[in-house]
Write an enzyme that holds these catalytic residues in place. Structure first.
Site, PDB file in Angstrom:
ATOM      1  N   ASP A   1       0.809  -1.218   0.000  1.00 38.77           N
ATOM      2  CA  ASP A   1       0.000   0.000   0.000  1.00 38.77           C
ATOM      3  C   ASP A   1       0.841   1.267   0.000  1.00 38.77           C
ATOM      4  O   ASP A   1       1.963   1.287   0.513  1.00 38.77           O
ATOM      5  CB  ASP A   1      -0.911   0.031   1.234  1.00 38.77           C
ATOM      6  CG  ASP A   1      -1.936  -1.081   1.234  1.00 38.77           C
ATOM      7  OD1 ASP A   1      -2.360  -1.493   0.141  1.00 38.77           O
ATOM      8  OD2 ASP A   1      -2.300  -1.532   2.333  1.00 38.77           O
ATOM      9  N   HIS A   2       0.262   2.322  -0.527  1.00 38.90           N
ATOM     10  CA  HIS A   2       0.870   3.658  -0.571  1.00 38.90           C
ATOM     11  C   HIS A   2       1.383   4.064   0.804  1.00 38.90           C
ATOM     12  O   HIS A   2       2.456   4.635   0.935  1.00 38.90           O
ATOM     13  CB  HIS A   2      -0.203   4.631  -1.081  1.00 38.90           C
ATOM     14  CG  HIS A   2       0.208   6.047  -1.174  1.00 38.90           C
ATOM     15  ND1 HIS A   2      -0.098   6.976  -0.207  1.00 38.90           N
ATOM     16  CD2 HIS A   2       0.889   6.716  -2.127  1.00 38.90           C
ATOM     17  CE1 HIS A   2       0.381   8.151  -0.568  1.00 38.90           C
ATOM     18  NE2 HIS A   2       0.985   8.026  -1.735  1.00 38.90           N
TER      19      HIS A   2
END
Length: 180
Positions: free
Chosen positions: A42-43
């Site tokens: 994830d970011h």
């Protein structure tokens, strides 16, 4: 070719971004041409991301049927109880169904990691703790959803291993070639 990359916080696991303003992507780190992520991170997560130009290898790394363990160091809000840790070990039920059992250990003392930019918000009135959590599946934001389901929201998430490949002392934004 197999590359181990330490993905920094707030970097997308892709080489292009069409959003406005554009966000940081893998294109800014001098990775070898022709490699693509074998899986995602994830970011707002950090740590080990494997990239390869070998399609069958990427499939072995990402396909849930191979049950490749993924290990994370997770800073959670709160002080974990034995019951919360046991719930994670048994598997928790999320909106998309029950998870497989996880291996979980309380990390005391906390791991020595690089500073995050921006730093995790510190609150004197709310304790936090570090867990090492290993899962053998990879649903969207699964570790964050699992810790939240037992009442321990994730503050910071760092993947430190995928199967036999380990992050080790690789600094954020750096990469190295791996044997496969």
């Amino acid at each position: 070719m197999l590359i181990a990359f330490n993905k920094p916080f707030a970097v997308l696991c892709q080489f292009t971004d069409r959003s406005t303003p554009p966000r940081a992507t893998l294109a800014g780190f001098g990775l070898p041409a022709g490699v693509y992520p074998a899986g995602r991170l994830d970011h707002d997560s950090e740590g080990l991301l494997l990239l390869t130009d070998d399609g069958p290898l990427a499939h072995r790394i990402t396909d849930p049927r191979h049950k490749l363990p993924k290990t994370y160091q997770v800073q959670v809000e709160g002080t974990p109880t034995a019951a919360q840790l046991q719930a994670l070990r048994e598997g928790v039920t999320l909106k998309d169904g029950p998870t497989r059992p996880a291996q979980v250990a309380l990390l005391d003392p906390p791991p020595t990691l690089w500073p995050r930019d921006p730093p995790v918000r510190f609150r004197k009135s709310v304790p936090d703790a570090w867990l090492e959590l290993t899962i053998r599946e990879g649903r969207n934001r699964q570790v964050r959803r699992m810790t939240a389901a037992v009442g321990l929201p994730t503050l910071r998430l760092v993947r430190v291993a995928i199967g036999p490949w380990r992050l080790g002392a690789l600094p954020p934004g750096d990469w190295r070639a791996e044997a496969h």
